[in-house]
Design a protein around this motif. Structure first.
Motif, PDB file in Angstrom:
ATOM      1  N   GLU A 180      18.208  -1.716   5.795  1.00 47.56           N
ATOM      2  CA  GLU A 180      19.338  -0.836   6.092  1.00 47.56           C
ATOM      3  C   GLU A 180      20.638  -1.625   6.098  1.00 47.56           C
ATOM      4  O   GLU A 180      21.649  -1.179   5.595  1.00 47.56           O
ATOM      5  CB  GLU A 180      19.144  -0.176   7.450  1.00 47.56           C
ATOM      6  N   ASP A 181      20.570  -2.824   6.681  1.00 49.07           N
ATOM      7  CA  ASP A 181      21.776  -3.660   6.728  1.00 49.07           C
ATOM      8  C   ASP A 181      22.261  -3.977   5.325  1.00 49.07           C
ATOM      9  O   ASP A 181      23.441  -3.971   5.040  1.00 49.07           O
ATOM     10  CB  ASP A 181      21.484  -4.986   7.452  1.00 49.07           C
ATOM     11  N   VAL A 213      31.588  15.452   4.270  1.00 44.95           N
ATOM     12  CA  VAL A 213      32.578  16.114   5.120  1.00 44.95           C
ATOM     13  C   VAL A 213      33.836  16.406   4.316  1.00 44.95           C
ATOM     14  O   VAL A 213      34.416  17.484   4.408  1.00 44.95           O
ATOM     15  CB  VAL A 213      32.892  15.226   6.350  1.00 44.95           C
ATOM     16  N   ASN A 258       0.906   4.188  -2.739  1.00 42.03           N
ATOM     17  CA  ASN A 258       0.768   5.609  -2.371  1.00 42.03           C
ATOM     18  C   ASN A 258       1.844   6.448  -3.065  1.00 42.03           C
ATOM     19  O   ASN A 258       1.555   7.495  -3.634  1.00 42.03           O
ATOM     20  CB  ASN A 258       0.924   5.788  -0.860  1.00 42.03           C
ATOM     21  N   LEU A 259       3.095   5.947  -2.975  1.00 41.59           N
ATOM     22  CA  LEU A 259       4.206   6.700  -3.573  1.00 41.59           C
ATOM     23  C   LEU A 259       4.039   6.849  -5.086  1.00 41.59           C
ATOM     24  O   LEU A 259       4.278   7.912  -5.654  1.00 41.59           O
ATOM     25  CB  LEU A 259       5.548   6.018  -3.265  1.00 41.59           C
ATOM     26  N   LYS A 297       0.848  -1.210   0.000  1.00 42.52           N
ATOM     27  CA  LYS A 297       0.000   0.000   0.000  1.00 42.52           C
ATOM     28  C   LYS A 297       0.879   1.255   0.000  1.00 42.52           C
ATOM     29  O   LYS A 297       0.606   2.220  -0.730  1.00 42.52           O
ATOM     30  CB  LYS A 297      -0.911  -0.008   1.236  1.00 42.52           C
ATOM     31  N   ASP A 343      12.839  -2.934   8.186  1.00 50.90           N
ATOM     32  CA  ASP A 343      13.600  -1.694   8.002  1.00 50.90           C
ATOM     33  C   ASP A 343      15.069  -1.923   8.328  1.00 50.90           C
ATOM     34  O   ASP A 343      15.963  -1.523   7.584  1.00 50.90           O
ATOM     35  CB  ASP A 343      13.067  -0.593   8.940  1.00 50.90           C
ATOM     36  N   ASN A 344      15.295  -2.599   9.461  1.00 52.49           N
ATOM     37  CA  ASN A 344      16.683  -2.858   9.866  1.00 52.49           C
ATOM     38  C   ASN A 344      17.411  -3.726   8.850  1.00 52.49           C
ATOM     39  O   ASN A 344      18.562  -3.476   8.517  1.00 52.49           O
ATOM     40  CB  ASN A 344      16.726  -3.549  11.237  1.00 52.49           C
ATOM     41  N   LYS A 389       3.995  -3.746  13.615  1.00 55.91           N
ATOM     42  CA  LYS A 389       5.026  -2.745  13.860  1.00 55.91           C
ATOM     43  C   LYS A 389       6.407  -3.415  13.985  1.00 55.91           C
ATOM     44  O   LYS A 389       7.394  -2.962  13.428  1.00 55.91           O
ATOM     45  CB  LYS A 389       4.687  -2.015  15.164  1.00 55.91           C
ATOM     46  N   ILE A 424      27.984  10.644   4.339  1.00 58.45           N
ATOM     47  CA  ILE A 424      28.446  11.548   5.400  1.00 58.45           C
ATOM     48  C   ILE A 424      29.942  11.811   5.218  1.00 58.45           C
ATOM     49  O   ILE A 424      30.400  12.944   5.242  1.00 58.45           O
ATOM     50  CB  ILE A 424      28.143  10.953   6.797  1.00 58.45           C
ATOM     51  N   GLU A 425      30.710  10.732   4.997  1.00 60.70           N
ATOM     52  CA  GLU A 425      32.165  10.875   4.797  1.00 60.70           C
ATOM     53  C   GLU A 425      32.444  11.789   3.604  1.00 60.70           C
ATOM     54  O   GLU A 425      33.239  12.708   3.696  1.00 60.70           O
ATOM     55  CB  GLU A 425      32.813   9.503   4.552  1.00 60.70           C
ATOM     56  N   LEU A 482      26.578   6.161   5.380  1.00 58.73           N
ATOM     57  CA  LEU A 482      27.863   6.476   6.014  1.00 58.73           C
ATOM     58  C   LEU A 482      28.840   7.051   4.990  1.00 58.73           C
ATOM     59  O   LEU A 482      29.550   8.018   5.267  1.00 58.73           O
ATOM     60  CB  LEU A 482      28.458   5.228   6.678  1.00 58.73           C
ATOM     61  N   MET A 488      22.790   1.526   5.201  1.00 60.55           N
ATOM     62  CA  MET A 488      23.731   2.184   6.091  1.00 60.55           C
ATOM     63  C   MET A 488      25.065   2.528   5.449  1.00 60.55           C
ATOM     64  O   MET A 488      25.552   3.634   5.603  1.00 60.55           O
ATOM     65  CB  MET A 488      23.982   1.298   7.321  1.00 60.55           C
ATOM     66  N   LYS A 543       3.655  10.306  -7.196  1.00 62.18           N
ATOM     67  CA  LYS A 543       4.540  10.621  -8.333  1.00 62.18           C
ATOM     68  C   LYS A 543       3.725  11.028  -9.551  1.00 62.18           C
ATOM     69  O   LYS A 543       4.031  11.985 -10.244  1.00 62.18           O
ATOM     70  CB  LYS A 543       5.387   9.388  -8.693  1.00 62.18           C
TER      71      LYS A 543
END
Lengths: 263, 106
Positions: free
Chosen positions: B87-88, B103, B31-32, B27, B83-84, B76, B99-100, B96, B92, B36
């Motif tokens: 990300e794994d 900077v 929605n996305l 769903k 989600d985790n 939930k 970010i590096e 990361l 992530m 769009k």
């Protein structure tokens, strides 16, 4: 390193906690994993290794709590040594060297001789430095308020859903607002993470970007960074970080620790 | 390899939680896609209304099922685990790196 002369059950092993930048003989008394065994140093030239006598077998258990207790005791010894000597290279949990006899340190001295150059390099790298753990959090509610009051596009979209409209339109416009807020929040988090990380890098000789964790609905973890800081820079570093802890940003600093993440 | 922990609770609850979590994800994707198309001006008013109502009804049914079978927490939890895992697998490291890079280039 195998032993052929030590019988089972005899303390023919040395459990290694950490390396120190001193060739001193020192007894820390019974602060280690084995309650009955002293934790002491074995010197080699101008360095030393902190050990206790043990059976030549790894510390194992099916009970996770027992393992956690071992690791905590291991780390506790490293912390005590770090506070006493100020410069240590922590070794991994369950680093054990077998000796050929209970009262012999031949194997450990051989190991120290082989590793001496590398250990000296590592000790020099962490000399005069302390590890700190920096965790940076963002207040999700505060950020959303900011976005809703300042972002023109989102303000307009929100106005749209507040005017009476048919259910299908209202539903999709609400989804559009939520998506736009999410994207804005992501950009905000990414920009703030870069800014804070730049500051951490400026004060640190080394950093590790660790995975962030999900905290709760109210907070977003932006950064999770162990860093190595020269003792002389710690005060300035803390002051700069504290300046950032305003409104939406909360910074948790832990340490000083022995340089667990950098050796 | 990433895995989803279903926990030791009632298997039926966990399984239903997993199924509903997957429907919820589908769903969200719908929605996305709808957003769009609206943003690109590909849908007329009537189509927006129809699509919006269909997705709204789907959301209501999902909420009713969650309420009826008391699986809000299970759903939930599955979504959090998913989600985790995502990300794994791909998130992530990229974050990361960004970010590096950010900077380095600032």
């Amino acid at each position: 390193m195998e032993s052929e002369t030590v019988e089972d059950g005899v303390l023919g092993g040395r459990y290694l906690y950490c390396i120190i930048d001193s060739g001193i003989l020192y007894n820390f008394s019974r602060i280690g994993i084995e309650e009955e065994e002293d934790v002491y140093t074995i010197p080699y030239m101008d360095i030393g290794v902190v050990v206790h006598d043990c059976k030549p077998a790894a510390y194992e258990s099916k009970d996770e709590k027992v393992i956690i207790d071992y690791v905590q005791k291991h780390n506790n010894v490293v912390d005590v040594v770090f506070n006493k000597f100020g410069c240590v290279v922590p070794l991994r949990f369950n680093t054990i060297i077998k000796e050929k006899a209970c009262n012999s340190n031949g194997a450990i001295e051989k190991w120290l001789a082989e590793q001496y150059t590398d250990l000296k390099i590592k000790l020099n790298e962490v000399q005069g430095k302390e590890e700190y753990g920096i965790q940076v959090f963002l207040d999700r509610g505060w950020c959303i308020k900011e976005i809703l009051s300042k972002n023109e596009r989102i303000i307009k979209l929100k106005e749209k859903i507040e005017t009476p409209q048919s259910s299908g339109h209202a539903y999709l416009h609400k989804q559009m607002v939520e998506k736009a807020i999410g994207k804005e929040l992501e950009e905000m988090s990414s920009r703030l993470a870069r800014e804070v990380y730049s500051l951490i890098k400026k004060y640190s000789t080394d950093t590790r970007l660790e995975k962030t964790k999900k905290v709760d609905e109210k907070k977003i973890m932006l950064l999770n960074v162990p860093c190595l800081v020269e003792r002389g820079n710690v005060r300035g570093f803390r002051e700069e970080l504290e300046k950032l802890s305003i409104n939406s940003i909360y910074i948790r600093i832990t340490g000083p620790w022995a340089p667990y993440s950098f050796v | 390899m990433a895995s989803i922990e279903l926990g030791e609770g009632d298997l039926k609850t966990n399984l239903l939680g997993l199924v509903v979590a997957l429907i919820e994800i589908i769903k969200d994707i719908l929605n996305l896609q709808a957003i769009k198309r609206i943003e690109k001006g590909k849908l007329n008013d009537e189509e927006i209304e129809r699509l919006g109502n269909a997705l709204l009804n789907l959301e209501r049914v999902i909420d009713e099922i969650k309420e009826e079978y008391a699986i809000k927490e299970a759903v939930k939890s599955v979504r959090r685990e998913l989600d985790n895992s995502v990300e794994d697998i791909l998130g992530m490291e990229k974050i990361l790196e960004q970010i590096e890079d950010g900077v380095r280039n600032s």
